[in-house]
Design an enzyme around this catalytic site. Structure first.
Site, mmCIF file in Angstrom:
data_model
loop_
_atom_site.group_PDB
_atom_site.id
_atom_site.type_symbol
_atom_site.label_atom_id
_atom_site.label_comp_id
_atom_site.label_asym_id
_atom_site.label_seq_id
_atom_site.Cartn_x
_atom_site.Cartn_y
_atom_site.Cartn_z
ATOM 1 N N ASP A 1 46.126 10.063 29.957
ATOM 2 C CA ASP A 1 46.976 11.191 29.566
ATOM 3 C C ASP A 1 48.006 10.810 28.509
ATOM 4 O O ASP A 1 49.118 11.356 28.469
ATOM 5 C CB ASP A 1 47.689 11.793 30.798
ATOM 6 C CG ASP A 1 46.692 12.181 31.872
ATOM 7 O OD1 ASP A 1 45.579 12.618 31.513
ATOM 8 O OD2 ASP A 1 47.009 12.023 33.066
ATOM 9 N N LYS B 1 45.282 11.370 24.038
ATOM 10 C CA LYS B 1 44.067 10.985 23.311
ATOM 11 C C LYS B 1 43.419 12.201 22.667
ATOM 12 O O LYS B 1 42.944 12.148 21.538
ATOM 13 C CB LYS B 1 43.060 10.311 24.268
ATOM 14 C CG LYS B 1 43.563 9.008 24.858
ATOM 15 C CD LYS B 1 42.574 8.398 25.834
ATOM 16 C CE LYS B 1 42.415 9.176 27.115
ATOM 17 N NZ LYS B 1 43.617 9.213 27.979
ATOM 18 N N GLY C 1 40.801 14.850 31.196
ATOM 19 C CA GLY C 1 41.303 16.164 30.777
ATOM 20 C C GLY C 1 42.038 15.943 29.477
ATOM 21 O O GLY C 1 43.102 15.330 29.460
ATOM 22 N N HIS C 2 41.433 16.344 28.375
ATOM 23 C CA HIS C 2 42.014 16.090 27.058
ATOM 24 C C HIS C 2 42.472 17.410 26.436
ATOM 25 O O HIS C 2 41.675 18.333 26.289
ATOM 26 C CB HIS C 2 40.990 15.401 26.146
ATOM 27 C CG HIS C 2 40.617 14.021 26.615
ATOM 28 N ND1 HIS C 2 39.783 13.192 25.938
ATOM 29 C CD2 HIS C 2 41.025 13.316 27.711
ATOM 30 C CE1 HIS C 2 39.667 12.038 26.589
ATOM 31 N NE2 HIS C 2 40.406 12.106 27.675
ATOM 32 N N GLN D 1 40.223 8.136 30.100
ATOM 33 C CA GLN D 1 41.019 7.265 30.970
ATOM 34 C C GLN D 1 41.759 6.229 30.089
ATOM 35 O O GLN D 1 42.098 6.548 28.971
ATOM 36 C CB GLN D 1 40.164 6.599 32.049
ATOM 37 C CG GLN D 1 39.647 7.579 33.098
ATOM 38 C CD GLN D 1 38.452 8.380 32.652
ATOM 39 O OE1 GLN D 1 37.450 7.830 32.243
ATOM 40 N NE2 GLN D 1 38.532 9.681 32.733
HETATM 41 P P1 GDP Z 1 44.764 12.807 27.177
HETATM 42 O O1 GDP Z 1 44.104 12.836 28.505
HETATM 43 O O2 GDP Z 1 45.112 11.416 26.750
HETATM 44 O O3 GDP Z 1 44.014 13.552 26.112
HETATM 45 O O4 GDP Z 1 46.167 13.554 27.356
HETATM 46 P P2 GDP Z 1 46.401 14.944 28.150
HETATM 47 O O5 GDP Z 1 45.910 16.052 27.325
HETATM 48 O O6 GDP Z 1 45.924 14.829 29.548
HETATM 49 O O7 GDP Z 1 47.984 14.933 28.260
HETATM 50 C C1 GDP Z 1 48.795 14.887 27.129
HETATM 51 C C2 GDP Z 1 49.725 16.109 27.161
HETATM 52 O O8 GDP Z 1 50.770 15.915 26.235
HETATM 53 C C3 GDP Z 1 49.045 17.391 26.733
HETATM 54 O O9 GDP Z 1 49.622 18.458 27.406
HETATM 55 C C4 GDP Z 1 49.353 17.471 25.246
HETATM 56 O O10 GDP Z 1 49.335 18.807 24.742
HETATM 57 C C5 GDP Z 1 50.729 16.910 25.220
HETATM 58 N N1 GDP Z 1 51.105 16.206 23.995
HETATM 59 C C6 GDP Z 1 50.322 15.436 23.180
HETATM 60 N N2 GDP Z 1 51.065 14.895 22.208
HETATM 61 C C7 GDP Z 1 52.331 15.307 22.390
HETATM 62 C C8 GDP Z 1 53.581 15.056 21.737
HETATM 63 O O11 GDP Z 1 53.671 14.317 20.767
HETATM 64 N N3 GDP Z 1 54.689 15.674 22.251
HETATM 65 C C9 GDP Z 1 54.645 16.491 23.346
HETATM 66 N N4 GDP Z 1 55.779 17.040 23.769
HETATM 67 N N5 GDP Z 1 53.492 16.754 23.985
HETATM 68 C C10 GDP Z 1 52.367 16.155 23.526
HETATM 69 P P1 IMO Z 2 42.212 11.151 30.809
HETATM 70 O O1 IMO Z 2 40.973 10.875 30.008
HETATM 71 C C1 IMO Z 2 44.695 10.024 34.202
HETATM 72 C C2 IMO Z 2 42.620 8.375 37.686
HETATM 73 C C3 IMO Z 2 42.646 9.192 38.966
HETATM 74 C C4 IMO Z 2 42.609 8.053 39.986
HETATM 75 C C5 IMO Z 2 41.666 7.040 39.327
HETATM 76 C C6 IMO Z 2 40.219 7.116 39.816
HETATM 77 O O2 IMO Z 2 42.606 12.574 30.846
HETATM 78 O O3 IMO Z 2 43.314 10.227 30.421
HETATM 79 P P2 IMO Z 2 38.244 8.847 39.372
HETATM 80 O O4 IMO Z 2 38.145 10.320 39.656
HETATM 81 O O5 IMO Z 2 38.040 8.486 37.955
HETATM 82 O O6 IMO Z 2 37.386 8.015 40.290
HETATM 83 O O7 IMO Z 2 39.767 8.468 39.771
HETATM 84 O O8 IMO Z 2 41.724 7.311 37.940
HETATM 85 N N1 IMO Z 2 42.105 9.102 36.490
HETATM 86 C C7 IMO Z 2 42.876 9.522 35.495
HETATM 87 N N2 IMO Z 2 44.222 9.519 35.363
HETATM 88 N N3 IMO Z 2 43.903 10.509 33.209
HETATM 89 C C8 IMO Z 2 42.565 10.493 33.324
HETATM 90 O O9 IMO Z 2 41.753 10.828 32.314
HETATM 91 C C9 IMO Z 2 41.992 10.041 34.524
HETATM 92 N N4 IMO Z 2 40.726 9.932 34.978
HETATM 93 C C10 IMO Z 2 40.811 9.353 36.190
HETATM 94 O O10 IMO Z 2 43.820 9.952 39.064
HETATM 95 O O11 IMO Z 2 43.876 7.452 40.080
HETATM 96 MG MG MG Z 3 44.287 13.717 30.382
#
Ligand code: GDP
Ligand code: IMO
Ligand code: MG
Length: 429
Positions: free
Chosen positions: A13, A16, A40-41, A224
């Site tokens: 998170d 990415k 979840g991207h 991840q």
């Molecule tokens: P990922 O799993 O690495 O793709 O990241 P996620 O989408 O799960 O979580 C990142 C969260 O931060 C999302 O809600 C994005 O919209 C938000 N986000 C990404 N870049 C920025 C930033 O520079 N500033 C803020 N405030 N939010 C951001």
């Molecule tokens: P993105 O790509 C954050 C965590 C789960 C748990 C561990 C194992 O959005 O960054 P799993 O279901 O993969 O067997 O769970 O990994 N986990 C993540 N945490 N971002 C993710 O993906 C994750 N995918 C799995 O919360 O701790």
């Molecule tokens: Mg994510």
């Protein structure tokens, strides 16, 4: 030839999805190489906000071909829902290509994921319960179902007949579950998915190698992150795949000599969902504030993310394990209302100082962070688009990080939108 691997450096998170979307316009292919819909991207562009779980984050650019490669585990039901969700907002998935060797998440994997977590009780991993671990388990046990098997009814039936009785007895006898699966029902359901997905299935390794030889540009989108990697993360509180850069080679079938850049995505502070060690986790109002301003709730499960200060020991480790050439520092805007900002530069445990990630997991679990305190900038930087416009303290924060970890921060993000980004030397090749 240009192949870039993008990976998470912390516990996921990091943003990415945003960075991948941003860079995609300069690539021909964007490839997911590991994980599944545990990811979840988030991608935000104009009035479009997407939460992507399986489809690569380059999907918004019509000129980019999205590929789900062999290292990914695919829940076909989720994939079809994601395709529908995208097509409803006029994002075409016609050109999506799926590896014939990618493993398939079956309904018993979902059930086993839940049952095993319940069985672990308070020692649970806190998985996303998407069947990821059990699916990879079958892959390595060599009883998994691959995308190519879905396209062949006879083979699929044979494989299901071999595997389902074992899964049923594990569910019943080991976990005491009443849930049992029938070969006919699973076969019928999965054949119906195959009917729609069949046209997307190809040998993606051959394709990618051919395209690289043709001079095409490829972006590999990790899911991840380093600390969730099965080999290099905080085992056993990890996911079941190699999320580090090497995973792109095995997970997509390209050689290491083909990769010319590895970009690590690092959040300006830390978050984690699920169980496991997190030395800089905050249990005070600073932690609450980071979570609130950063809107730290999981995209996949909606769980509240644990929050803490940036851990440079972990980031330095990610630079090494992934061979990072560049870092994208994300969510710097979230730190805009702290008088002081801490960064962890070493740990202490039982009187010993650790400048690297401790070898023993017990030491990591109990490691006390040793902080360096840096001055905050106390203003909104979300409108900044040039490095020189950032307040002096924010620049010092960035430069402290890159000096400490030994990799260039070449992208900084200051908001969730695509354009809320400061390019600082990321070269378009
Ligand atoms: P990922 O799993 O690495 O793709 O990241 P996620 O989408 O799960 O979580 C990142 C969260 O931060 C999302 O809600 C994005 O919209 C938000 N986000 C990404 N870049 C920025 C930033 O520079 N500033 C803020 N405030 N939010 C951001
Ligand atoms: P993105 O790509 C954050 C965590 C789960 C748990 C561990 C194992 O959005 O960054 P799993 O279901 O993969 O067997 O769970 O990994 N986990 C993540 N945490 N971002 C993710 O993906 C994750 N995918 C799995 O919360 O701790
Ligand atoms: Mg994510």
């Amino acid at each position: 030839m240009s192949a870039t691997v993008l990976v998470g450096t912390q516990w996921g998170d990091e943003g990415k999805g945003k960075v991948c979307d941003l860079l995609s316009k300069n690539y021909d292919y964007v490839v997911r190489f590991q994980g599944g819909n545990n990811a979840g991207h988030t991608v935000i562009s104009g009035n479009k906000k997407l939460a992507l779980h399986l489809i690569p984050s380059g999907i918004l650019y019509p000129g980019v071909t999205p590929i789900i490669a062999n290292g990914v585990v695919i829940d076909p039901k989720v994939l079809l829902e994601e395709i529908k969700y995208l097509e409803e907002i006029n994002v075409s998935c016609e050109n999506l290509i799926i590896s014939s060797n990618a493993h398939v998440i079956m309904p018993y994997h979902l059930e086993l994921d839940g049952a095993s977590e319940r069985h672990l009780g308070s020692n649970n991993i806190g998985t996303t319960k998407r069947g990821i671990g059990p699916c990879y388990q079958d892959k390595y046990e060599r009883c998994g179902i691959r995308m190519q098997d879905l396209c062949d009814e006879k083979i699929l039936r044979e494989k299901l007949e071999a595997v389902i009785p074992t899964k049923n007895s594990i569910l019943k006898d080991v976990y005491g579950s009443d849930v049992q699966f029938s070969v006919d029902k699973v076969l019928e359901e999965y054949l119906s998915y195959a009917k729609v997905l069949k046209k997307h299935v190809q040998d993606t390794s051959i394709l990618l190698n051919r395209k690289l030889s043709d001079g095409k540009k490829i972006l590999f989108e990790g899911a991840q992150a380093t600390q969730l990697d099965i080999d290099h993360g905080t085992y056993p509180f990890v996911t079941s795949s190699n999320c580090t850069a090497g995973g792109a080679c095995t997970g997509a079938g390209i050689g290491p000599t083909k990769i010319d850049r590895v970009l690590g995505i690092a959040k300006a502070y830390m978050t984690r969902v699920g169980s496991g060690p997190f030395p800089t986790e905050l249990f005070d109002e600073d932690g609450e504030k980071l979570g609130e301003i950063g809107a730290e709730y999981g995209v996949t499960t909606g769980r509240k993310r644990r929050c803490g200060w940036l851990d440079l020991v972990i980031l330095k480790y990610a630079v090494a394990v992934n061979g990072l050439s560049d870092i994208a520092l994300t969510k710097l805007d979230v730190l805009g209302s702290f008088d002081q900002i801490k960064v962890c530069t070493s740990y202490e445990y039982q009187g010993q100082v650790y400048v690297n990630v401790p070898l023993q997991q017990t030491a990591f679990h109990h490691a006390q962070p040793v902080y360096t305190t840096l001055p905050g900038w106390n203003c909104d930087i979300s409108e900044c688009r040039n490095y020189k416009d950032l307040p002096h303290e924010a620049k010092s924060y960035v430069e402290f990080i890159e000096d400490f970890v030994g990799a260039k921060v070449s992208i900084i993000t200051v908001g969730p939108d695509r354009d809320a980004t400061i390019m600082r030397g990321w070269e378009v090749r």
